[in-house]
Design an enzyme around this catalytic site. Structure first.
Site, mmCIF file in Angstrom:
data_model
loop_
_atom_site.group_PDB
_atom_site.id
_atom_site.type_symbol
_atom_site.label_atom_id
_atom_site.label_comp_id
_atom_site.label_asym_id
_atom_site.label_seq_id
_atom_site.Cartn_x
_atom_site.Cartn_y
_atom_site.Cartn_z
ATOM 1 N N CYS A 164 0.821 -1.211 0.000
ATOM 2 C CA CYS A 164 0.000 0.000 0.000
ATOM 3 C C CYS A 164 0.857 1.263 0.000
ATOM 4 O O CYS A 164 1.719 1.423 0.874
ATOM 5 C CB CYS A 164 -0.903 -0.021 1.234
ATOM 6 N N TYR A 186 -5.420 6.835 -8.770
ATOM 7 C CA TYR A 186 -6.633 6.099 -8.414
ATOM 8 C C TYR A 186 -7.857 6.685 -9.123
ATOM 9 O O TYR A 186 -8.770 5.958 -9.523
ATOM 10 C CB TYR A 186 -6.849 6.124 -6.902
#
Length: 371
Positions: free
Chosen positions: A75, A206
């Site tokens: 992440c 994203y």
């Protein structure tokens, strides 16, 4: 993963992707009684080194050994905390739990640990630690999260603030030679830059990858590359974003750049060009990668497994690509010619990575397979 706990439908929901930035805003601070509460909710996208306490939140005391940082290597938001913890030398003060790279709709899991349980917390899923704090916690079970070891309850998952607090609140436990990542003389310039990096780059990839319409994707794509072009120009005359030494801003940009060619370029369709085709950003990224504390936190295999296996909405086959060639990360960058002195300013490089926290051989060109 199985259909019952699949992530299908979790990421692409139609139109523009919007990130939920409502985090648990409790803080771990050096002087809990001295923290002033803000009168209004705090804007949470980038945090601040001098942030007040958010309303109706708790100040927890800094205490070495009391807390465990749960941070998946895959992440990018968690990767920030891994880098800052290492740069500042907080390994003895804040222990580290490492979930595996994949998860389902419920939670990150400790599947890399013996018996599938975190050896300190004793839990199989990070979700359990959230539920110990808030029964039926309604939001995403995110990393990084800092857990209070005695109670097993999550203290905070407010990643925009966690790294600032590592620099300011945990100073008593910094190693000798810890770099100054805040650089207060440049803070007024750094904060707007960090805001732009978050909105247009960190979150921009994203926004493109999870776009639910062509129009949303096109707009996200254009915004991302406009920002990268600005950063490419900025880095033509300076070694790091704020000048001659690394700062919080560099940590925040690096974790997106290091994932760009392995996952974002193809998986998120951010394919105007690769990072390796932007000479200043590519040289800058290699410079940081080769700097102790940055590249030695990167597990490219876990990164690829996470994105390609978890995001079923955009990769339903869950096939993980073999490429790209990662050996180029160790090529010379010549960025030192743009600066005087050390990347760590008046500080020094951290000690070598502890054996228990080393990235697996073969997952990073710094740690090749032997033989």
């Amino acid at each position: 993963m199985g259909e019952q706990y699949s992530t299908k439908g979790s990421y692409v929901t139609g139109g523009e992707f919007t990130r939920d930035t409502n985090y648990i805003q409790d803080r771990i601070v050096a002087v809990p009684d001295g923290m002033v509460a803000a009168s209004e909710p705090l804007e949470g996208s980038i945090g601040h080194p001098d942030a007040k306490m958010a309303p109706d939140t708790r100040a927890w005391p800094v205490e070495a050994g009391r807390y465990r940082l749960v941070a998946a290597r895959a992440c990018p938001w968690a990767n920030r905390t891994l880098i800052v913890r290492r740069l500042l030398g907080l390994e003895d003060a804040i222990s580290l739990g490492l979930p595996g790279p994949t998860h389902d709709a419920r939670s990150w899991t400790f599947d890399l640990d013996p018996d599938g349980r975190d050896p300190v917390l004793g839990t199989e899923r990070l979700q359990e630690n959230y539920f110990k704090r808030f029964a039926d916690y309604p939001r995403g079970i995110t990393v990084p999260a800092i857990v209070d070891i005695p109670s097993g309850a999550v203290v905070t998952n407010d990643y925009p603030q966690i790294t600032w607090d590592m620099s300011t609140q945990w100073r008593e436990f910094h190693r000798a030679g810890a770099p100054d990542l805040i650089q207060r003389e440049t803070l007024d310039e750094m904060l707007p830059l960090i805001k732009m990096i978050f909105t247009e780059v960190n979150n921009g990839v994203y926004r493109a990858g999870f776009a639910g319409s062509q129009e949303s994707y096109d707009q996200a794509y254009d915004r991302l590359f406009a920002a990268l072009d600005v950063l490419e120009e900025r880095l033509s005359t300076r070694r790091y974003l704020m000048g001659d030494a690394i700062s919080e801003a560099d940590v925040r940009l690096f974790t997106t750049l290091v994932r760009f060619d392995p996952v974002y370029h193809g998986h998120f369709k951010t394919n105007r060009n690769k990072l390796i085709e932007m000479p200043n950003l590519w040289g800058y990224a290699r410079d940081l990668f080769q700097t102790p504390g940055f590249g030695d936190t990167i597990d490219f295999e876990q990164i690829k497994q996470h994105y390609y296996m978890v995001h079923e909405d955009i990769n339903p086959t869950q096939i993980v690509p073999k490429g790209p060639d990662l050996s180029q990360w160790l090529e010379a960058h010549d960025r030192a010619e743009l600066a005087d002195g050390s990347p760590f300013g008046a500080g020094s490089a951290p000690e070598p990575v502890r054996d228990a926290e080393r990235v697996a051989a073969g997952h990073n060109p710094l740690y090749p397979l032997q033989g």
